[in-house]
Design an enzyme around this catalytic site. Structure first.
Site, PDB file in Angstrom:
ATOM      1  N   SER A   1       2.731  -3.951  -0.637  1.00 39.10           N
ATOM      2  CA  SER A   1       2.913  -2.663  -1.306  1.00 39.10           C
ATOM      3  C   SER A   1       3.197  -2.790  -2.790  1.00 39.10           C
ATOM      4  O   SER A   1       3.283  -1.781  -3.489  1.00 39.10           O
ATOM      5  CB  SER A   1       4.059  -1.880  -0.644  1.00 39.10           C
ATOM      6  OG  SER A   1       3.748  -1.599   0.696  1.00 39.10           O
TER       7      SER A   1
ATOM      8  N   SER B   1       4.994   0.065  -7.373  1.00 36.64           N
ATOM      9  CA  SER B   1       4.472  -0.250  -6.039  1.00 36.64           C
ATOM     10  C   SER B   1       3.216   0.582  -5.782  1.00 36.64           C
ATOM     11  O   SER B   1       2.829   1.431  -6.598  1.00 36.64           O
ATOM     12  CB  SER B   1       5.544   0.031  -4.981  1.00 36.64           C
ATOM     13  OG  SER B   1       5.874   1.411  -4.973  1.00 36.64           O
ATOM     14  N   TYR B   2       2.590   0.363  -4.636  1.00 33.17           N
ATOM     15  CA  TYR B   2       1.321   1.023  -4.308  1.00 33.17           C
ATOM     16  C   TYR B   2       1.482   2.538  -4.391  1.00 33.17           C
ATOM     17  O   TYR B   2       2.370   3.116  -3.746  1.00 33.17           O
ATOM     18  CB  TYR B   2       0.876   0.611  -2.905  1.00 33.17           C
ATOM     19  CG  TYR B   2      -0.539   1.007  -2.594  1.00 33.17           C
ATOM     20  CD1 TYR B   2      -1.597   0.554  -3.367  1.00 33.17           C
ATOM     21  CD2 TYR B   2      -0.824   1.837  -1.521  1.00 33.17           C
ATOM     22  CE1 TYR B   2      -2.894   0.910  -3.079  1.00 33.17           C
ATOM     23  CE2 TYR B   2      -2.126   2.203  -1.220  1.00 33.17           C
ATOM     24  CZ  TYR B   2      -3.161   1.733  -2.013  1.00 33.17           C
ATOM     25  OH  TYR B   2      -4.451   2.088  -1.734  1.00 33.17           O
ATOM     26  N   PRO B   3       0.649   3.218  -5.194  1.00 26.08           N
ATOM     27  CA  PRO B   3       0.889   4.645  -5.475  1.00 26.08           C
ATOM     28  C   PRO B   3       0.294   5.615  -4.459  1.00 26.08           C
ATOM     29  O   PRO B   3       0.423   6.810  -4.626  1.00 26.08           O
ATOM     30  CB  PRO B   3       0.231   4.826  -6.844  1.00 26.08           C
ATOM     31  CG  PRO B   3      -0.904   3.855  -6.848  1.00 26.08           C
ATOM     32  CD  PRO B   3      -0.428   2.673  -6.045  1.00 26.08           C
TER      33      PRO B   3
END
Length: 852
Positions: free
Chosen positions: A152, A334-336
């Protein structure tokens, strides 16, 4: 030694992953066959053995779904056939040759580790990569040797943890994406093709090149038009408010609120006004105070990020997500793309917070939180995809550009706020009596700012503190008046409100919501007004009203919401891929047939809003069939329309169209036209009939200017004006544009290479003789007073690449590929004068210089 091939979704991500996993000891090289994807290599441990790691990437989707060739012809295929015709997977970006590259690099690998984005689209790309790698092998890769990394954030801790806990790719999630792609392709293309051809063939001022329909896009537009209709049909009603102003003991004026709120009857309101005016003083009935809290926010997910970006940061959701993805690949966040608003129990919130304690903008607040201890974020929703959006490393204003910094600033402040305390304040309500009527006033005083010290725009106002009142106290009434007001219509939807509606009704996903909103803006269905409000255009309104007249389900969110539920069941393995696909396609097929049969209902609305083709445009050039003047319609898409023949001809777009010397095409008698993007841009002549109906098999519709026409004798065609093969693209021919005089130019009939030459020459013509270098010779004629030839000669024949005098009169620009390019003569390319010697390397370098 065995080889492990690892594939990321983007080149920048591959570089970051390779650096982390190799501890900075990897080497890099270009991919095989000159691929634009780099390959990073190092030796390391994988599953208890030493292997050669190769890390590379793709550019998003490797493949795209499309109809097989003949069904892409709008003119020859009934759109109804698109619901059942064959489809095929094609390369998403053919020029990159990603499947071939993956097959070559992975042809001899022993393990495959997939580092694609951890969402359903990423899962789908996993299987595209697996298929491409398998195609390059002479054996089948064991499924037990194919692994999926789940992560992530691009941090050393997350990446190495993902490498240590590899899982298997999820085929059910990949299939749900396949189903969505096929449904959107079949449904969207069928409706889009039919209504585009129907309405563009009748109306001249639509100002769009495509009248599109989308199973998600159209309900999105429907929300905007529904709000527009509410505004248009709203009828304001008058009402009256009794407003009293008192003066406190310390001399402060305080405005009181009427307990009855308002009256819609003016006579009754005046009766209350007269009653209250009989009294000079108000009596304090009660003073009640209570401590209240303003809750800190829950952790941040994609939808909330898009809402705030639109309402608070002035960014469209599509733009905001693009920036967030860039911040993610750079390791800042982190992963949006996540729907989750709950951190897992083992998430190290303290470590993330400590990274921000020395920041110049919010370091003080962070240190205060650390000093008293963090508060666990409020309980949100765990969807099981990714943790909430979180800052992963320290960044300053100097590191990030304008919008990137604004988004990072908000994400970081939001994260810090989730760990801070709630805002606490004392709320006070004072109740007054004047005669038989009661009034109130409210105020508050801040006890603890809590999280609002970091989310400063949510701070309580400092001017809401009330004067001191005591029960039974008498205060003077300063003013009593009746205020007339009107009920107000709702405002146009903002992007933030639209995102909320789409989320509520299940239209799109966190990944696709910004795309659908961007589509209705780009296709001229809505305009973005001040405050990022979405105002529907005439076309958007007519389309939605037309769907409502024919079949409201085409525009209501209920249909797509039901489809999304079925797609989610596929992803969870609870529904059959083929059954869902077949059932949904059949429903929309029946709706399409009914839509076609009932199109007159929508057409009646178009007639009111738009002008017919016969009444649009201005007389321009003659039709080759009836010899009457056709009308040039300049709105998008630009077209020629012959009212007598009732025929419409598409034209090249995004340029200027003019008549070319009233010359006619020898094949159909239509007057030739010239298209150009300006004096220094590209240009060519074309016949409007040939452009829409290519006369020769090797010509394509919409790409058939005279510079591509293979007519053997026409003086306007490629055979007469082609000079040499293009040095930059495969198969392109440099063709003289005779309409460009006196600023003569050569242009490639495939790519955007242009050569400007012989400016102000009286005449330029391509000769039939071929130079030793493979190019046709050119005959150039100047008028006496403008000649640029030696000895005042007015005419000369030579090669623009080899003749010294000519070489000086050719404007040099454009860069050619760094590797040597082998050219052929125009004659060779067309099957004449075969066997001409190829240029030497020295000659190649000389030719390439003319594109520098």
């Amino acid at each position: 030694m065995k080889t492990a091939l690892m594939v990321a979704e983007k080149p920048s991500l591959a570089a970051s992953l390779a650096n982390i996993l190799s501890n900075g000891r990897c080497t890099s090289r270009k991919g095989l066959n000159g691929s634009s994807c780099s390959v990073f290599e190092w030796i390391g441990q994988f599953r208890s053995e030493t292997v050669n790691f190769k890390m590379t990437s793709v550019f998003g989707h490797v493949m795209t779904l499309d109809f097989i060739g003949k069904y892409n012809n709008w003119d020859k295929v009934d759109p109804a056939e698109l619901f059942s015709c064959p489809t095929e997977k094609k390369e998403a970006v053919p020029r990159l040759k990603i499947p071939y590259f993956l097959g070559k690099e992975g042809g001899h690998c022993d393990y495959l580790v997939l580092w694609l984005d951890c969402d359903k689209e990423g899962e789908n790309i996993c299987f595209e990569v697996i298929h491409a790698v398998q195609q390059g092998m002479n054996r089948r890769l064991n499924p037990n040797d194919i692994w999926r990394a789940r992560f992530s954030a691009i941090t050393e801790k997350d990446i190495k943890a993902a490498m240590a806990n590899l899982v298997k790719p999820n085929e059910n999630e990949a299939k749900s994406v396949d189903a969505r792609q096929e449904l959107d392709l079949r449904i969207g293309c069928a409706f889009t093709r039919f209504q585009t051809r129907f309405f563009q063939g009748k109306y001249g001022d639509l100002d769009v090149s495509l009248i599109s329909y989308g199973p998600c896009q159209t309900p999105t537009l429907g929300f905007c038009v529904q709000r527009h209709d509410e505004i248009q049909t709203f009828k304001p009603d008058p009402y009256w408010i009794l407003q009293v102003t008192i003066k406190s003991s310390d001399g402060q004026d305080v405005i009181l609120s009427w307990s009855r709120v308002r009256s819609f009857d003016k006579e009754i309101a005046n009766m209350f006004l007269s009653h209250v005016k009989e009294y000079d003083q108000a009596t304090v009935l009660s003073v009640e105070s209570s401590e209240k809290t303003k809750s800190r926010p829950i952790a941040l997910n994609t939808v909330e990020l898009m809402r705030v970006a639109s309402s608070g940061l002035g960014m469209g959701p599509h733009h905001a997500i693009q920036i967030a993805e860039r911040l993610y690949t750079q390791g800042y966040i982190s992963y949006p793309r996540t729907e989750t608003t709950l951190y897992p129990e083992n998430f190290d919130l303290l470590a993330v917070l400590k990274q921000q304690q020395n920041h110049s903008d919010w370091g003080d607040q962070v240190r205060k939180i650390l000093a008293v201890g963090i508060n666990r974020p409020k309980k949100g929703m765990n969807v099981g995809d990714h943790p909430p959006i979180t800052p992963m490393k320290h960044a300053t204003r100097n590191e990030l550009d304008g919008d990137a910094w604004k988004l990072y600033d908000y994400i970081t402040r939001h994260f810090i706020a989730t760990l801070a305390s709630d805002c606490k304040y004392l709320s006070t309500t004072v109740k007054f009596e004047i005669g038989m009527e009661t009034f109130t006033t409210n105020g508050h005083s801040l006890l603890d700012p809590g999280y609002t010290s970091i989310l400063t725009w949510q701070q309580l106002g400092s001017n809401d503190t009330l004067p001191r009142f005591t029960p039974g106290e008498k205060v003077n009434v300063q003013e009593v008046k009746l205020v007339e007001c009107y009920t107000q219509p709702p405002d146009y939807l903002t992007e933030a409100e639209l995102i909320s509606l789409m989320e509520k009704h299940g239209i799109g996903t966190d990944a696709s919501i910004p795309v659908h909103i961007n589509n209705i803006c780009m296709r001229n269905y809505v305009n973005v007004a001040a405050g990022r409000k979405l105002v529907p255009t005439s076309l958007g309104i007519v389309l939605v009203h037309g769907y409502q007249k024919i079949d409201p389900e085409l525009v209501l969110p209920t249909m797509r919401s039901a489809v999304e539920e079925q797609l989610n069941l596929i992803a969870l393995g609870r529904a059959d891929f083929h059954a869902v696909l077949q059932h949904t396609v059949e429903i929309f097929k029946q709706k399409f047939h009914y839509f076609v049969k009932s199109i007159e209902a929508m057409d009646q609305l178009f007639e009111v809003s738009f002008s017919p083709l016969s009444a649009s445009g201005k007389a321009h050039s003659r039709c080759g069939k009836c010899r009457r003047y056709m009308k040039y319609i300049q709105t998008k898409p630009s077209r020629m329309h012959c009212a007598h023949c009732n025929e419409t001809y598409n034209l090249p777009q995004n340029g200027n169209i003019r008549i070319y010397k009233e010359l006619k095409c020898p094949l159909d008698d239509f007057e030739l036209l010239s298209w150009s993007t300006g004096a220094r841009g590209k240009s060519y002549t074309f016949c409007p009939y040939c452009y829409n109906n290519p006369p020769f098999r090797d010509m394509k519709k919409g790409m058939s200017g005279c510079n591509s026409c293979t007519h053997p004798t026409c003086p306007h065609a490629m055979n007469s004006n082609g000079l040499s093969s293009c040095l930059e693209c495969n198969g392109g021919i440099l063709v003289l544009d005779p309409s460009s005089a006196p600023k003569w130019k050569l242009g490639c009939n495939r790519c955007d290479v242009i050569l400007h030459l012989f400016e102000n020459a009286h005449k330029v013509a391509v000769d039939t003789t071929v130079c030793d270098c493979g190019a046709q010779l050119v005959t150039v004629e100047y008028k006496q007073e403008k000649t640029k030839f030696p000895d005042e000669a007015t005419q000369m024949t030579g090669c623009i690449f080899c003749t010294p005098v000519f070489m000086e009169l050719v404007e040099k620009h454009r860069a050619v590929a760094s590797k040597p390019v082998t050219t052929r003569s125009r004659a060779h390319a067309k099957g004449r004068s075969r066997g001409k010697p190829r240029p030497s390397k020295d000659k190649m370098a000389q030719l390439a210089a003319y594109f520098v």
